[in-house]
Design an enzyme around this catalytic site. Sequence first.
Site, PDB file in Angstrom:
ATOM      1  CG  HIS A  61      -6.565  -5.253   2.355  1.00  0.00           C
ATOM      2  ND1 HIS A  61      -6.057  -6.043   3.272  1.00  0.00           N
ATOM      3  CD2 HIS A  61      -7.598  -4.487   2.906  1.00  0.00           C
ATOM      4  CE1 HIS A  61      -6.802  -6.004   4.079  1.00  0.00           C
ATOM      5  NE2 HIS A  61      -7.796  -4.977   4.049  1.00  0.00           N
TER       6      HIS A  61
ATOM      7  CG  ASP B 274      -3.020  -8.458   1.109  1.00  0.00           C
ATOM      8  OD1 ASP B 274      -2.094  -8.935   1.748  1.00  0.00           O
ATOM      9  OD2 ASP B 274      -4.046  -7.766   1.449  1.00  0.00           O
TER      10      ASP B 274
ATOM     11  CG  HIS C 179      -2.091  -1.144   1.207  1.00  0.00           C
ATOM     12  ND1 HIS C 179      -2.817  -1.225   0.099  1.00  0.00           N
ATOM     13  CD2 HIS C 179      -2.140  -1.880   2.240  1.00  0.00           C
ATOM     14  CE1 HIS C 179      -3.568  -2.387   0.414  1.00  0.00           C
ATOM     15  NE2 HIS C 179      -3.319  -2.647   1.527  1.00  0.00           N
TER      16      HIS C 179
ATOM     17  CG  ASP D  37      -4.990  -9.697   4.299  1.00  0.00           C
ATOM     18  OD1 ASP D  37      -4.830 -10.342   3.249  1.00  0.00           O
ATOM     19  OD2 ASP D  37      -4.848  -8.504   4.322  1.00  0.00           O
TER      20      ASP D  37
HETATM   21 ZN    ZN Z   1      -4.152  -7.014   3.207  1.00  0.00          ZN
END
Ligand code: ZN
Length: 369
Positions: free
Chosen positions: A180, A178, A143, A273
Site C-alpha cells: 500500500h 509495503d 497510514h 503484503d
Molecule cells: Zn500494506
Amino acid sequence: MTGRDATEKAKGAGIVWDPRIASHVYRDDHPLRPERLVGVHDTLERLGVFARPDARVLAPRAATRGEIERIHAPGYVEAVMRASADPDADYTEWGLHPDGDTPPFAGMHEVSLLTTGSSLVAMEEVLAGRVRVAVNYSGGLHHAMARRASGFCIYNDPAIVCGVLADRGMRVAYVDIDAHHGDGVQAAFYDTDQVLTISLHEYGPIPGLGRMFFPGTGRGSERGRGKGTGYSINVALPAFTDDAAYIRAFDAVVPPLLERYRPDVLVTQQGIDPHFTDPLTDLKISTRTREHAVGTFAAMPYLWVAMGGGGYSLDAVRRTWALEFLIMLGASVPDELRDADPPAWTGAERKAIDDLTDVAIREALGAAW
Ligand SMILES: [Zn+2]
C-alpha cells in the site's frame, strides 16, 4: 559523525522483541494479527540466530507524548487516550470506527506507544553505533495521519522516526515496499526536501471489484509541493506485478535516487503484503524480490532503521521477515525460508505487466527533483 563514518564502525543487527508487542488484538475478526510476530521470532530462535554474537535483541520502550506529537495533533492523541480507556464511545471523527479498518480497543494508546517506541529504540541503537541496522517488525504503521487513524495504523512510527531524525539535522531517505502507498509518511513531509519518500505500491482499481485499491493515493504525479517538489516519489505498480517486473522497477528507481540524494539515514518500511499469497492485495511478488530489495539496502553505505508493516499471510510474514533479518546480519539464508515456486507471467500477460511497469518507472523518475 557522518553516516558513512558510523557504518564503518558499527556491526551486527538488532531486532526489537517483547511478547507485549505481539499480543494485542484489534478485533476478533481483524486481519492485522500482531501474533504473527511470534512466528518470526520463533523461526529465528529455531535457526539459532539469537545465539550469534552479532545479533542483538532490543527491548522496547514507550514513546513519549512529545515524540508522538512530532507528527500527531494533541487533540488526536487525547482522543486515542480516551478511546483506549473507553472504547465504546464515538470516535468516528478521528478515523476510529468499531466496524472499520481501525477500531477503538481497550489499551490501544499504551500498546501504540510501545510499537512507536520500539521504532525509536531501533533508531537510537543505530545512531549510537551499536548496530549497523535495527528492525522493529511491530512498526511501519504508515497510514496514520496527523489527526486521523487509518488503515490499521494509530500512530505513524515511520513518520515520527523520520521527523526526529530531520529535527537533528539529518537527511533522511524513506523507502516503503509495503503493497500500500505510504500516504501518512508522504503527507508528513510533502513540503520538505529534508525527507525523501519513495513508495512502491499497488495502484488502481481492484481487479474484479472496480473500487480503488487502498488508500487510493500514490499516483506517479504526486511529487511534493513547494520546497518538497520532487522529493515525494511514487512507483504506482499495476495489480499482478510479479518478481521480474517489481525488481526491474525497484532497480530503476531506488538505488539511483538514493545515490543522488545521499541521505545520512535510510528508513525502510518492509510490509510483506505484496507477497503473492497475501489475502488483501493483488501484487504477486515472492521472497526472491525481497532478498533482492533488502540485500540492496544492506549493501548501501547508510545508517539504516527498518520497520515491518502490512502482511496478512502468516506463513509469508514468518518466512520473509526471518529471511530479511538474516540478510541484515549478512548471514546465509536457508532454503526453507524461500518460496519454492513463485508466480511468473508469460506471453500477453507478461507484456501487459511490463508495459504498465514501464509507465510507473517513467513517471517516478520524471517526478524526481
Ligand atoms: Zn500494506
